[in-house]
Design an enzyme around this catalytic site. Structure first.
Site, PDB file in Angstrom:
ATOM      1  N   LYS A  79       7.202  18.051  -4.080  1.00 16.10           N
ATOM      2  CA  LYS A  79       7.698  18.869  -5.310  1.00 16.10           C
ATOM      3  C   LYS A  79       8.322  19.194  -4.574  1.00 16.10           C
ATOM      4  CE  LYS A  79       6.810  22.850  -7.782  1.00 16.10           C
ATOM      5  NZ  LYS A  79       5.995  23.701  -8.305  1.00 16.10           N
ATOM      6  N   SER A 154       5.549  25.114 -13.874  1.00 19.70           N
ATOM      7  CA  SER A 154       6.485  24.259 -12.582  1.00 19.70           C
ATOM      8  C   SER A 154       7.022  23.257 -12.732  1.00 19.70           C
ATOM      9  CB  SER A 154       7.093  25.397 -12.257  1.00 19.70           C
ATOM     10  OG  SER A 154       6.469  25.277 -11.134  1.00 19.70           O
ATOM     11  N   SER A 178       1.444  25.511 -12.712  1.00 17.52           N
ATOM     12  CA  SER A 178       2.462  24.943 -12.161  1.00 17.52           C
ATOM     13  C   SER A 178       2.075  23.252 -11.971  1.00 17.52           C
ATOM     14  CB  SER A 178       3.766  25.512 -11.535  1.00 17.52           C
ATOM     15  OG  SER A 178       3.995  26.084 -11.607  1.00 17.52           O
TER      16      SER A 178
END
Lengths: 481, 483
Positions: A79, A154, A178
């Protein structure tokens, strides 16, 4: 079966036994990435060269007959809120456009040591604030199950990387769901470990007391092996705990006798009849295998969302103060004083959702409001923790749907922040309590995957993974074709 | 006209003497090339996290104990949020409602009497970086400014006094006394020029005999003891003028300019920051248990004021000498060490205050770095008392010892400095001197005692300072039947 459809542990075995090279595996995933990225947009930065050189290093070890560590040679995606030295790390924000961190996150050092080739950095909601990856300043990521749908967020890019067979494993972060929410939307296994289990050093902070690094994988076994690498005390993170090293795979495959699973009434209240039916069927199926389900109450849960939207923005408003255009990242042009430079850099560099949360956070910490909001929210947070503690006196694991609905359409909720916030209603309580949780796919609704969230006691990931593994094999979810 | 009572509280920032910064392992060395002592943590890089330097806790507890504070078991760091280019994280890690020490006091000597100044709290915090303005001495007129983060995250303790101070003179005495204590304890090097010790003063006036506090102003940038006194005097004068004319004081922050000896308004209460303090989630609360405090209590040295009194009562030193011997830890420890080797307190004090201190001053040296050791000084004093060397030779010896670090016995032997106590040799020298000075002999015969000093001086000169002056005196008295 093509290489890219194989689970990480199997790929590792193939590399170890010289049936394929790490380069073969890495190249296969890179080829898939180049093939599907135009329609999925999961990655913000690709690091082909790094991945291949890391793969070659593993292959050299193999050819020299040196032993390989766990998962060594299996590529992974990261990420974009985790610092990678001299590799762009943007948090999907304009304010960090082109930012090259001068250091590696502890996690990256760990992965480099362990020899997992790094494929690239994945898209996300800006500063991890969002539930659809749509607040990214750079691109929209699409759900491989239906490209008109969001991947969740997210950590949407990381979820899609695994779901779209662009990577066998990926790293995400979970502040309010997330990891679990996008795992649910994309039909894979997403784990958020206990707060303090994995070092946060180098994870760009959103809400420090809630943020936790975790993973995406195709199955529970891969997840457990990866956690073996991620977990551990880091002297650079005061909130990481110094615990004995343990093997999180040790309980896999030996189901717990007399397993009691708690079902919080509050998590089943707001489901549509169709979704509710899906979970009722699931619970019935699992009961037939001797798993005992117990309905219970977590009365403070109804305040979880409100509590979260005070604590998380409060911490964020402070964590994001360092983006001032002075030392790194974006600086607005044409300003005539430092105050104006800071103001303009932040005004132009942050997106709407980030600004909204900075404003909320600044407000709740302001003198005169602190006690009414922040302090009270901390008290409610304690109550939520106590609810979980009490529940865990009766049951081994707590289970619920991961999300109230499957993936929604791109653009569907972007104009209604409150509606967007509600998609995390099932995942947020766990972050407030600091407990470990994961989502495993459990069925389809409107041809989109739904997730089954399992929640465990603090630092009881081995049990959590054991139960998840047992249920996973009972459910027999097929995956995305 | 109303008589005004002055009410002052001081906030002292002391840089805690440590090798590394408060939340990372970067060096705290002063004066290095800008931005060479920095890392992701102290430059506020995204994702970097603070880790507490525990040495700072020990030192803060030490200071708290020395100033009679309560050491709080529950300690928490808080973020103080504000934007400034020298503050890399956009917040300073400090302590708010759970400081490490609270409610202590410091006894300060002012004009021969003791004043007890209460301490509200002592807390730990990190320093900010430094702006270096280009093209001008300050931000006004500068073309641009550079940021040096070497100082960022250097550990500080902030010592907040109660509004117990009643004059500029008291404020200065308090500041000096606090500086002495932090130096004595090794908590801070007390170097005002390098900014290791800084002070802000909160000043207000109220009609004499009333209890309610008047509106205060905060005067910043007091970087020397003299500044503390002068700036406060200025502010008292300014406030008195306003109040005497029936005006009101505006709550504001004022900046003191040492060069022009003036203050100017920096910002008013309305422009004051809302720092939005909240507990720092990156740092876990610290529990300081009784055992921890006891461990530090045991290492706590005798404090200068206590030692000062003891030197007067037990060793019979004068107030002046006792003060000099406790001026700093180096002197105090040097004195103690020499004393423990059997020398007389008064003698040691005389030498340390006199020749030794003069030499050190001349050579810009200190007791800690010079070559003189307590053992050498004690040995030299022994030889002096024994009569092996004369006072004059002793002076010469001390210089040599300071210069070379050679043992006094070696110097005495090598240079043949031993005092001549041989009566025959002394008498012989006296005879020669007398024969060379018939006028003096006449005077002595006439009973002019003053002349004796001259003759003794001549004998000492002839003996190159080695003749025992007592014996010379004695012999002369015998010869001329003087008493």
């Amino acid at each position: 079966m093509p290489l890219i459809h194989k689970p990480a542990t199997e790929l590792h075995e193939l590399i170890k036994t010289k049936q394929v090279s790490s380069r073969d595996v890495t190249e296969a995933f890179l080829a898939q990435i180049h093939h599907v990225e135009p329609s999925l947009n999961a990655f913000l930065t690709l690091t082909d060269d790094l991945a291949l050189s890391m793969a070659d290093a593993v292959d050299q070890k193999v050819s020299k007959g040196l032993p390989l560590g766990p998962l060594e040679g299996v590529p992974i995606a990261i990420k974009d809120n985790i610092c990678t030295e001299n590799i762009p790390t943007t948090c999907a924000s304009t304010i960090l456009k082109g930012f090259l961190p001068p250091y590696n996150a502890t996690l990256i050092e760990t992965l480099k040591q362990a020899g997992l080739p790094i494929l690239g950095k994945t898209n996300m909601d800006e500063f991890a604030m969002g539930s659809s990856t749509e607040t990214s300043a750079y691109q929209k990521t699409h759900n491989p199950w239906n490209v008109d749908c969001v991947p969740g967020g997210s950590s949407g890019g990381s979820a899609v990387a695994v779901a779209g067979f662009e990577a066998p494993l990926s790293i995400g972060s979970d502040t309010g769901g997330s990891i679990r929410q996008p795992a649910s939307f994309c039909g894979n296994v997403g784990l958020k470990p206990t707060y303090g289990r994995v070092s946060r050093y180098g994870l760009i902070a959103f809400a420090s007391s809630l943020d936790q690094i975790g993973s995406f994988a195709n199955n529970v076994t891969d997840t457990a092996h990866l956690l073996n690498l991620l977990a551990g005390h880091d002297p650079k993170d005061s909130t990481s705990l110094a615990l004995e090293k343990e093997d999180f795979t040790r309980l896999l495959g030996s189901p717990k006798k007399g397993l009691r699973v708690g079902l919080p009434n509050e998590f089943f209240k707001h489901l549509s009849p169709e979704v509710k039916a899906l979970y009722t069927t699931l619970i019935n199926t699992l009961s037939q295998d001797g798993i005992e389900f117990v309905w219970l109450d977590l009365p403070s849960i109804e305040y979880a969302l409100a509590t979260y939207y005070i604590i998380a923005p409060a911490e964020a408003s402070s964590n994001l103060a360092r983006y001032d255009g002075v030392r790194f990242g974006f600086r607005a042009a044409g300003t005539s004083s430092t105050a104006e430079m800071i103001e303009q850099s932040r005004s132009q560099g942050f997106g709407a959702e980030v600004k909204r949360r900075i404003l909320i956070g600044t407000y709740v910490l302001s003198s005169g409001y602190y006690d009414a909001y922040y302090k009270k929210a901390q008290k409610v947070r304690t109550l939520i923790k106590k609810d979980f503690d009490r529940a865990f006196e009766q049951v081994d694991i707590i289970a619920s749907p991961t999300t109230p609905t499957p993936a929604f359409k791109l653009g569907e909720k972007t104009n209604d922040p409150l509606e967007m916030y509600l998609s995390d209603i099932m995942t947020i309580p766990l972050n407030l309590a600091g407990l470990p949780g994961l989502s495993i796919p459990c069925g389809l609704h409107n041809n989109l995957p739904m997730g089954w969230q399992l929640m465990g006691k603090a630092f009881d990931e081995a049990r959590l993974l054991q139960v998840a593994h047992q249920m996973e094999s009972l459910i027999g979810f097929g995956g995305c074709a | 006209m109303t008589q005004w009572e002055v009410v002052i509280g001081l906030e002292i920032h002391a840089q805690v003497t440590t090798q590394s910064k408060l939340f990372c392992s970067c060096s705290t060395q002063f004066g290095s090339t800008p931005n060479t002592q920095v890392c992701p943590v102290c430059t506020g890089m995204p994702g970097a996290l603070p880790v507490l330097n525990r040495t700072v806790l020990d030192k803060a507890i030490t200071l708290g104990l020395a100033t009679h504070c309560t050491i709080n078991e529950h300690n928490e760091f808080a973020r103080k949020n504000y934007f400034y280019p020298d503050l890399p994280k956009g917040y300073q890690i400090s302590q708010l409602d759970k400081p490490i020490c609270s409610l202590g006091y410091l006894d300060v000597e002012v004009d021969g009497s003791t004043r007890r100044i209460g301490l509200t709290r002592i807390h730990m915090e990190e320093d900010a970086g430094k702006l270096v303005h280009q093209g001008s001495d300050n931000i006004k007129g500068a073309t641009h400014s550079l940021v040096d983060l070497n100082r960022s995250s250097v550990p500080l303790v902030e010592i907040v006094s109660e509004p117990d101070i009643r004059s500029a003179k008291e404020a200065k005495a308090y500041m000096e006394s606090m500086a002495q204590i932090v130096r004595w304890l090794g908590v801070c090097d007390g170097n005002l020029e390098e900014g290791s010790l800084r002070c802000d003063a909160n000043i207000s006036l109220r009609p004499k005999g009333t209890e309610t506090l008047g509106t205060k102003t905060e005067v910043k940038n007091l970087n020397s003891f003299k500044s503390v006194e002068r700036a406060i005097l200025l502010e008292i004068e300014r406030q008195t003028d306003i109040l005497d004319e029936g005006g009101t004081i505006i709550q504001e922050t004022r900046h003191y300019n040492e060069a022009t000896n003036s203050t100017k308004s920096l910002r008013s209460k309305e422009e004051a920051h809302d720092y939005r303090y909240f507990p720092d989630p990156d740092l876990v609360p610290i529990a300081i248990d009784r055992a921890w405090v006891s461990r530090i209590e045991q290492t706590l040295p005798e404090l200068p004021t206590a030692r000062h009194k003891r030197y007067q009562t037990e060793l019979g030193l004068s107030d002046y000498d006792a003060g000099k011997m406790t001026v700093d830890r180096e002197t105090g420890d040097f004195f103690e060490a020499t004393l423990s080797l059997g020398s007389s307190a008064k003698e040691i004090a005389n030498w340390l205050n006199g020749d030794i201190s003069a030499w050190l001053k001349e050579h810009s040296s200190t007791l800690a770095i010079c070559k003189l050791t307590p053992a050498h000084l004690a040995e030299m004093l022994k030889e002096l008392i024994n009569g092996t060397i004369s006072g004059k030779i002793a002076k010469q010896l001390v210089d040599d010892m300071l210069e070379t670090g050679t043992h006094p016995s070696t110097l005495i032997k090598e240079k043949g400095l031993a005092q001549v106590n041989d009566t025959g040799a002394i008498n012989q020298m006296i005879d020669i001197v007398l024969s060379e000075n018939p006028k003096a002999v006449e005077d002595l015969k006439a009973g002019k005692v003053q002349t004796m000093g001259f003759i003794v001086g001549q004998v000492m000169r002839k003996s190159q300072g080695k003749a025992n002056p007592d014996q010379v005196n004695k012999r002369l008295k015998e010869l001329f039947s003087l008493s």
